[in-house]
Design an enzyme around this catalytic site. Structure first.
Site, short mmCIF file in Angstrom:
data_model
loop_
_atom_site.label_atom_id
_atom_site.label_comp_id
_atom_site.label_asym_id
_atom_site.label_seq_id
_atom_site.Cartn_x
_atom_site.Cartn_y
_atom_site.Cartn_z
N SER A 128 0.84 -1.19 0.00
CA SER A 128 0.00 0.00 0.00
C SER A 128 0.89 1.27 0.00
O SER A 128 1.66 1.49 -0.93
CB SER A 128 -0.96 -0.04 1.18
N ASP A 269 -9.53 -5.78 -4.37
CA ASP A 269 -8.62 -4.79 -3.78
C ASP A 269 -9.06 -3.35 -4.05
O ASP A 269 -9.59 -3.04 -5.11
CB ASP A 269 -7.22 -5.00 -4.35
N HIS A 296 -7.68 -5.66 -0.05
CA HIS A 296 -6.43 -4.91 0.03
C HIS A 296 -5.41 -5.59 0.95
O HIS A 296 -4.22 -5.58 0.67
CB HIS A 296 -6.74 -3.50 0.53
#
Length: 322
Positions: A128, A269, A296
């Protein structure tokens, strides 16, 4: 010309000195703190495998590494896996000076950590926001010794992230959409009805296995999410970017990364699979792996699948260079 006796003595002396130098590599504790600008960052080395180590960059900004430990530690039989909490996060120091929340300072942490832990060769995974940090490191520092790069559900463009968020939100039930948009517009982010709607989104696109989060043993006693860093750098919510990352975009520079790249994303995601395939096209030597039935938090949702995908990728990189 040296006599045969002296020549043999010289060879033995060279071997002796080589063995001494080999044993002089500093012993690195498996857990500890490293001094960086603004304070100390905490790290932990898991596993005893002899293959090239893997360094993990956690997300956020302001999150922590402990939630990922159960999944990525599965790779420890093959190689050492290094976790660390960025300054302001997890078990690291939490200064209040916003001048410290600069991308280049976070990049400095990687270089300092590598030097302190004697990581001459390594693979690096960025999750991320950690993907944004990894792209900055690879593109602005052109580091030596990085054998491969793994972008796991990465933030590589705030514009792309927001486009993906809007598209996914448009697919939610209409009441959820209306509630989120209403309170985002009012900037009232603490209303229970708003938080419930956000949880509906997160249970689909942040983590399909554990939302709200289940307790993680590795996180016991670890400081929680640092919303001050998150708000300063990103913004108040996943749907609204107002911070210092508002104009962040490294997509045009991906072709500057020469090392093999793996893009990972979950089937559901926030960093949509379609976006990962677009990033692959912008890169020189990249592949994409989509983790089924994951959002995610891929390594939380599907730890077995994720660790297998990463293991196969790292082995292919190492085998190709032998």
């Amino acid at each position: 010309m040296l006599s045969p006796g002296r020549s043999a003595t010289g060879i033995l002396l060279t071997i002796f000195l080589f063995l001494i130098c080999s044993s002089c590599r500093k012993e690195v504790p498996t857990e500890g703190f490293v001094e960086v600008e603004g304070g100390k960052i905490w790290y932990k080395v898991v596993g005893k495998g002899e293959k090239t180590p893997l360094l993990i960059l956690h997300g956020g900004p302001g999150s922590r590494s402990c939630t990922m430990m159960p999944g990525y530690s599965r790779l420890g039989d093959e190689r050492k896996v290094i976790f660390y909490d960025q300054l302001g996060s997890g078990s690291s120091d939490r200064p209040q000076d916003t001048m410290l929340w600069r991308r280049e300072r976070f990049v400095d942490e990687i270089e300092i950590l590598r030097e302190e832990l004697d990581l001459e060769e390594l693979h690096i995974l960025g999750q991320s926001w950690g993907g944004a940090l990894l792209s900055e490191y690879m593109i602005t520092r052109e580091p030596k010794g990085v054998r491969s790069v793994i972008f796991s559900s990465p933030l590589l463009s705030t514009r792309d992230w927001m486009d993906d968020a809007r598209l996914l939100l448009s697919q939610m039930p209409q009441p959820v959409q209306d509630t989120i948009r209403k309170y985002e517009a009012l900037k009232e982010y603490s209303k229970p009805v708003y938080l419930a709607a956000v949880d509906s989104f997160y249970s689909q696109h942040l983590s399909r296995r554990s939302w709200p989060r289940e307790p993680v043993a590795e996180c016991e006693g670890v400081g929680g999410f640092n919303s001050e860093v998150y708000n300063y750098m990103w913004g108040p919510t996943e749907f609204t970017a107002t911070g210092t990352l508002l104009d962040f975009d490294r997509t045009d520079d991906l072709d500057e990364i020469e090392e093999p790249i793996l893009f990972i994303a979950g089937e559901y995601d926030e960093a949509r699979p379609e976006t990962m395939y677009e990033y692959q096209k912008l890169s020189k030597n990249a592949r994409v792996e989509i983790i089924e039935d994951a959002a995610h938090s891929t390594v939380v949702d599907q730890p077995e699948k994720v660790s297998l995908v990463i293991s196969d990728f790292l082995k292919s990189v190492e085998n190709s260079s032998e």
